[in-house]
Motif scaffolding. Structure first.
Motif, PDB file in Angstrom:
ATOM      1  N   HIS A  44       0.592  -1.187  -0.309  1.00  0.00           N
ATOM      2  CA  HIS A  44       0.452   0.065  -0.531  1.00  0.00           C
ATOM      3  C   HIS A  44       1.295   1.151   0.405  1.00  0.00           C
ATOM      4  CE1 HIS A  44      -2.834   2.814   1.673  1.00  0.00           C
ATOM      5  NE2 HIS A  44      -3.186   2.604   0.974  1.00  0.00           N
TER       6      HIS A  44
ATOM      7  N   TYR B 119       1.315   3.689   1.883  1.00  0.00           N
ATOM      8  CA  TYR B 119       2.115   4.259   2.957  1.00  0.00           C
ATOM      9  C   TYR B 119       2.877   3.387   3.800  1.00  0.00           C
ATOM     10  CZ  TYR B 119      -3.166   6.706   3.396  1.00  0.00           C
ATOM     11  OH  TYR B 119      -3.996   8.208   3.461  1.00  0.00           O
TER      12      TYR B 119
ATOM     13  N   ASP C  86      -3.189   1.962  -3.706  1.00  0.00           N
ATOM     14  CA  ASP C  86      -4.055   1.827  -2.980  1.00  0.00           C
ATOM     15  C   ASP C  86      -5.016   0.389  -3.489  1.00  0.00           C
ATOM     16  OD1 ASP C  86      -6.483   2.192  -4.739  1.00  0.00           O
ATOM     17  OD2 ASP C  86      -6.358   4.565  -4.773  1.00  0.00           O
ATOM     18  N   SER C  87      -6.323   0.844  -1.465  1.00  0.00           N
ATOM     19  CA  SER C  87      -6.773  -0.322  -1.267  1.00  0.00           C
ATOM     20  C   SER C  87      -7.575  -0.579  -2.750  1.00  0.00           C
ATOM     21  CB  SER C  87      -8.393   0.535  -0.592  1.00  0.00           C
ATOM     22  OG  SER C  87      -6.823   0.711   0.614  1.00  0.00           O
TER      23      SER C  87
ATOM     24  N   PHE D 264      -7.070  -5.563   7.204  1.00  0.00           N
ATOM     25  CA  PHE D 264      -8.206  -6.124   6.477  1.00  0.00           C
ATOM     26  C   PHE D 264      -7.539  -6.063   4.797  1.00  0.00           C
ATOM     27  CE2 PHE D 264      -6.953  -0.981   7.078  1.00  0.00           C
ATOM     28  CZ  PHE D 264      -7.638  -0.585   5.671  1.00  0.00           C
ATOM     29  N   MET D 265      -6.874  -5.707   4.851  1.00  0.00           N
ATOM     30  CA  MET D 265      -6.238  -5.801   3.495  1.00  0.00           C
ATOM     31  C   MET D 265      -5.217  -7.111   2.927  1.00  0.00           C
ATOM     32  SD  MET D 265      -4.624  -1.565   2.970  1.00  0.00           S
ATOM     33  CE  MET D 265      -4.865  -0.422   3.357  1.00  0.00           C
TER      34      MET D 265
ATOM     35  N   TYR E 236     -16.644   0.539   4.868  1.00  0.00           N
ATOM     36  CA  TYR E 236     -15.416   1.441   3.656  1.00  0.00           C
ATOM     37  C   TYR E 236     -14.516  -0.012   3.829  1.00  0.00           C
ATOM     38  CZ  TYR E 236     -11.573   4.493   3.584  1.00  0.00           C
ATOM     39  OH  TYR E 236     -10.372   4.943   3.123  1.00  0.00           O
TER      40      TYR E 236
ATOM     41  N   ASN F 129     -11.845  -0.595   4.913  1.00  0.00           N
ATOM     42  CA  ASN F 129     -11.440  -0.849   6.247  1.00  0.00           C
ATOM     43  C   ASN F 129     -12.127  -1.395   6.903  1.00  0.00           C
ATOM     44  OD1 ASN F 129      -9.613   1.582   4.171  1.00  0.00           O
ATOM     45  ND2 ASN F 129      -9.590   2.180   5.707  1.00  0.00           N
TER      46      ASN F 129
ATOM     47  N   SER G 221     -12.210   4.695  -0.653  1.00  0.00           N
ATOM     48  CA  SER G 221     -12.168   6.019  -1.018  1.00  0.00           C
ATOM     49  C   SER G 221     -12.016   6.790  -2.342  1.00  0.00           C
ATOM     50  CB  SER G 221     -11.105   6.335  -0.050  1.00  0.00           C
ATOM     51  OG  SER G 221      -9.470   5.998  -0.444  1.00  0.00           O
TER      52      SER G 221
ATOM     53  N   HIS H 145      -5.891  10.307  10.087  1.00  0.00           N
ATOM     54  CA  HIS H 145      -6.549  11.537   9.682  1.00  0.00           C
ATOM     55  C   HIS H 145      -7.356  12.597  10.115  1.00  0.00           C
ATOM     56  CE1 HIS H 145      -5.549   9.075   6.140  1.00  0.00           C
ATOM     57  NE2 HIS H 145      -5.542   9.823   5.170  1.00  0.00           N
TER      58      HIS H 145
ATOM     59  N   HIS I 245      -7.159  13.489   2.123  1.00  0.00           N
ATOM     60  CA  HIS I 245      -7.867  11.990   1.739  1.00  0.00           C
ATOM     61  C   HIS I 245      -9.315  12.155   2.330  1.00  0.00           C
ATOM     62  CE1 HIS I 245      -8.341   8.337   2.551  1.00  0.00           C
ATOM     63  NE2 HIS I 245      -7.617   7.923   1.647  1.00  0.00           N
TER      64      HIS I 245
ATOM     65  N   GLU J 207     -10.591  10.974   4.589  1.00  0.00           N
ATOM     66  CA  GLU J 207     -10.472  10.176   5.889  1.00  0.00           C
ATOM     67  C   GLU J 207     -10.819  11.830   7.135  1.00  0.00           C
ATOM     68  OE1 GLU J 207      -8.049   6.777   6.790  1.00  0.00           O
ATOM     69  OE2 GLU J 207      -8.732   5.928   4.872  1.00  0.00           O
TER      70      GLU J 207
ATOM     71  N   SER K  44      -8.207   9.954  -2.767  1.00  0.00           N
ATOM     72  CA  SER K  44      -7.589   8.475  -2.403  1.00  0.00           C
ATOM     73  C   SER K  44      -6.565   8.869  -2.272  1.00  0.00           C
ATOM     74  CB  SER K  44      -8.270   7.060  -2.904  1.00  0.00           C
ATOM     75  OG  SER K  44      -7.515   7.343  -4.292  1.00  0.00           O
ATOM     76  N   THR K  45      -5.794   7.843  -2.321  1.00  0.00           N
ATOM     77  CA  THR K  45      -4.024   7.777  -1.795  1.00  0.00           C
ATOM     78  C   THR K  45      -3.713   7.640  -3.148  1.00  0.00           C
ATOM     79  OG1 THR K  45      -3.553   5.849  -1.733  1.00  0.00           O
ATOM     80  CG2 THR K  45      -3.685   6.956  -0.074  1.00  0.00           C
TER      81      THR K  45
ATOM     82  N   MET L 235       0.553   0.717   9.629  1.00  0.00           N
ATOM     83  CA  MET L 235       1.248   0.741   8.514  1.00  0.00           C
ATOM     84  C   MET L 235       2.927   0.453   8.370  1.00  0.00           C
ATOM     85  SD  MET L 235      -0.902   0.977   5.490  1.00  0.00           S
ATOM     86  CE  MET L 235      -2.097   0.892   5.487  1.00  0.00           C
TER      87      MET L 235
HETATM   88  P1  13P Z   1      -6.896   4.443   0.199  1.00  0.00           P
HETATM   89  O1  13P Z   1      -5.791   3.563  -0.320  1.00  0.00           O
HETATM   90  O2  13P Z   1      -8.300   4.163   0.024  1.00  0.00           O
HETATM   91  O3  13P Z   1      -6.610   5.872  -0.209  1.00  0.00           O
HETATM   92  O4  13P Z   1      -7.153   4.062   1.491  1.00  0.00           O
HETATM   93  C1  13P Z   1      -6.150   5.125   3.136  1.00  0.00           C
HETATM   94  C2  13P Z   1      -5.961   4.351   4.393  1.00  0.00           C
HETATM   95  O5  13P Z   1      -5.964   4.731   5.057  1.00  0.00           O
HETATM   96  C3  13P Z   1      -6.007   3.261   3.796  1.00  0.00           C
HETATM   97  O6  13P Z   1      -5.903   2.713   5.316  1.00  0.00           O
END
Ligand code: 13P
Ligand code: SF4
Length: 343
Positions: free
Chosen positions: A25, A27, A41-42, A64-65, A118, A120, A139, A211, A234, A236, A250-251, A300
Motif C-alpha cells: 500500500h 502508506y 491504494d486499497s 483488513f487489506m 468502507y 477498512n 475512498s 487523518h 484524503h 478520511e 484517495s491515495t 502501516m
Molecule cells: P486508500 O488506499 O483507499 O486511499 O485508503 C487509505 C487508507 O487509510 C488505507 O488504510
C-alpha cells in the motif's frame, strides 16, 4: 535499513521469480515499497489480486487489506501479512456483532437500510453487510457505491468512517438534515429507529486517528503564509478540512494531483506521511511537496524491511492469512458486488 536485509529480499525475489508477488500500500515506507512488485491504494490492490498467478502473495499493508487479498486469491495461493499484528484503529471501531445488533434494530420495522462498509473493516463485518444486501467501498469509489446503496432502499448505514460518509454525502448533495450519527455505545442500547425514520444517511461513529490530526486551522495558516499554495487531502479527513482544501481523494488521486500540478507549485498534503515524503522526494526538483501535518500510521509502520526479509526467508513456515469459509463466502459477495459495480 541495512543493506543485508535489502540483499536478502532481492536474492529471494530473484530465486522465486514469478512464484512470488510482493504487494504494498502507498502508506508503506520506502525501504519496503522499493521491493514491491505492485503498489497501489486499497481499490487498486484489491483489483489486482484475482489476476495474480504467483504461489505466494506477500501483502505489505494492514490486516483488513490482507484479508481482502486472501478472499480474492485462489485456494492454491498463500497470502502472507509480514506483520500479522498490523491492524487498523478505524477497523477496530466496528466489531461485527455490534453491526449485526444495529442492523437488526434499524430493520426491525421492515425499513430497508443498506449497509455500506468502507473496505477498512474486518472480513466478518463484510459478511454481515452482505447478509443485509449491502456492499463495500474504498475512498476511490465511495461516491459510486453510495449512489448504488441509495437506490437499494430508503436509507444507507455508512461505516465505520463518519468523515468519509459525510464527505461522500456532500458530494452527492445529500443535505445535512438527512444525516444522523448513530449512538452505538452499550451494544446500541440507546439507538431508537423511530428517531431516525427521516434520516437517509446513517453514520457509524468511527474515524481514522491518522487523518483526524489534520485541521482546518492548518490550512488557514498555509493560506495566510502562501496564498498560491495548493492543498489536497484524503477524504478520511473531517468535512471542515475537506471544505478548505483545493481537492480531496484517495491515495492514488493524491498522487495524480501532485503529478499534474504545474512546475513550481507548492502542494500541502493531508494524508499519511510515508506517501507525502515519497512524493516530496520524487518531485524535489520540480515542486514543493509538504505535509499539512506529519501524521504516521503506526500499524502501516510495523512492516519494516527487516520484517519483510524475515518473512521471505520463512514463506512456508509462516501461517497464511485465512478467513473462515462461511465468513469468506459472504464477505466475498460484498467485495465482488463492489468490483462489479465499479468495473
Ligand atoms: P486508500 O488506499 O483507499 O486511499 O485508503 C487509505 C487508507 O487509510 C488505507 O488504510
Ligand atoms: Fe487504518 Fe487510518 Fe492506518 Fe489506514 S491510515 S490503516 S485507516 S489507522
Amino acid at each position: 535499513m541495512s543493506e543485508s536485509h535489502s540483499k536478502i529480499i532481492t536474492n529471494i525475489k530473484a530465486e522465486l521469480g514469478s512464484r512470488l508477488t510482493i504487494m504494498g500500500h502507498h502508506y508503506q515506507n520506502d525501504h519496503v515499497i522499493q521491493h514491491c512488485d505492485l503498489r497501489g491504494d486499497s481499490l487498486e490492490l484489491a483489483r489486482k489480486v484475482p489476476g495474480l498467478k504467483s504461489e505466494y502473495i506477500v501483502f505489505c499493508g494492514v490486516s483488513f487489506m490482507a484479508e481482502t487479498a486472501a478472499m480474492l486469491a485462489s485456494d492454491q495461493q498463500k497470502v502472507i501479512l509480514p506483520a500479522p499484528e498490523a491492524g487498523c484503529v478505524m477497523s477496530d471501531m466496528a466489531p461485527w456483532a455490534l453491526l449485526d445488533a444495529v442492523m437488526r434494530k434499524l430493520t426491525a420495522d421492515g425499513r430497508r437500510v443498506t449497509p455500506l462498509a468502507y473496505v477498512n473493516t474486518e472480513a466478518a463485518i463484510k459478511s454481515v453487510v452482505a447478509n443485509y444486501g449491502g456492499s463495500v467501498c474504498t475512498s476511490a469509489n465511495a461516491e459510486t457505491m453510495l449512489k448504488w446503496a441509495r437506490e437499494q432502499g430508503d436509507g444507507v448505514l455508512f461505516l465505520p468512517d463518519a468523515n468519509l460518509g459525510m464527505n461522500t454525502a456532500n458530494r452527492l448533495g445529500i443535505p445535512e438534515s438527512k444525516w444522523a450519527r448513530l449512538d452505538v455505545s452499550g451494544m446500541a442500547k440507546n439507538l431508537n429507529p423511530e428517531d431516525l425514520a427521516d434520516k437517509e444517511m446513517l453514520l457509524w461513529p468511527g474515524l481514522c486517528v491518522i487523518h483526524k490530526r489534520f485541521k482546518a486551522e492548518q490550512i488557514d495558516e498555509i493560506r495566510h503564509r502562501d496564498p498560491d499554495a495548493l492543498v489536497v487531502v484524503h477524504p478520511e479527513c473531517h468535512p471542515d478540512v475537506v471544505a478548505k482544501a483545493d481537492a480531496d481523494g484517495s491515495t492514488s488521486f493524491i498522487i495524480k494531483y501532485v503529478e499534474e500540478a504545474p512546475p513550481g507549485a507548492a502542494i500541502y498534503i493531508g494524508t499519511e506521511i510515508n506517501l507525502v515524503e515519497r512524493l516530496a522526494k520524487q518531485y524535489r526538483n520540480e515542486k514543493l511537496v509538504r505535509p499539512l501535518y506529519p501524521s504516521r500510521c503506526l500499524n502501516m509502520a510495523k512492516t519494516t524491511e527487516e520484517v519483510l526479509a524475515a518473512t521471505l526467508q520463512d514463506l512456508d513456515g509462516i501461517d497464511a492469512v485465512t478467513v473462515p469459509g462461511d465468513v469468506a463466502h459472504k464477505a466475498t459477495v460484498a467485495i465482488e458486488r463492489m468490483l462489479d459495480i465499479c468495473s
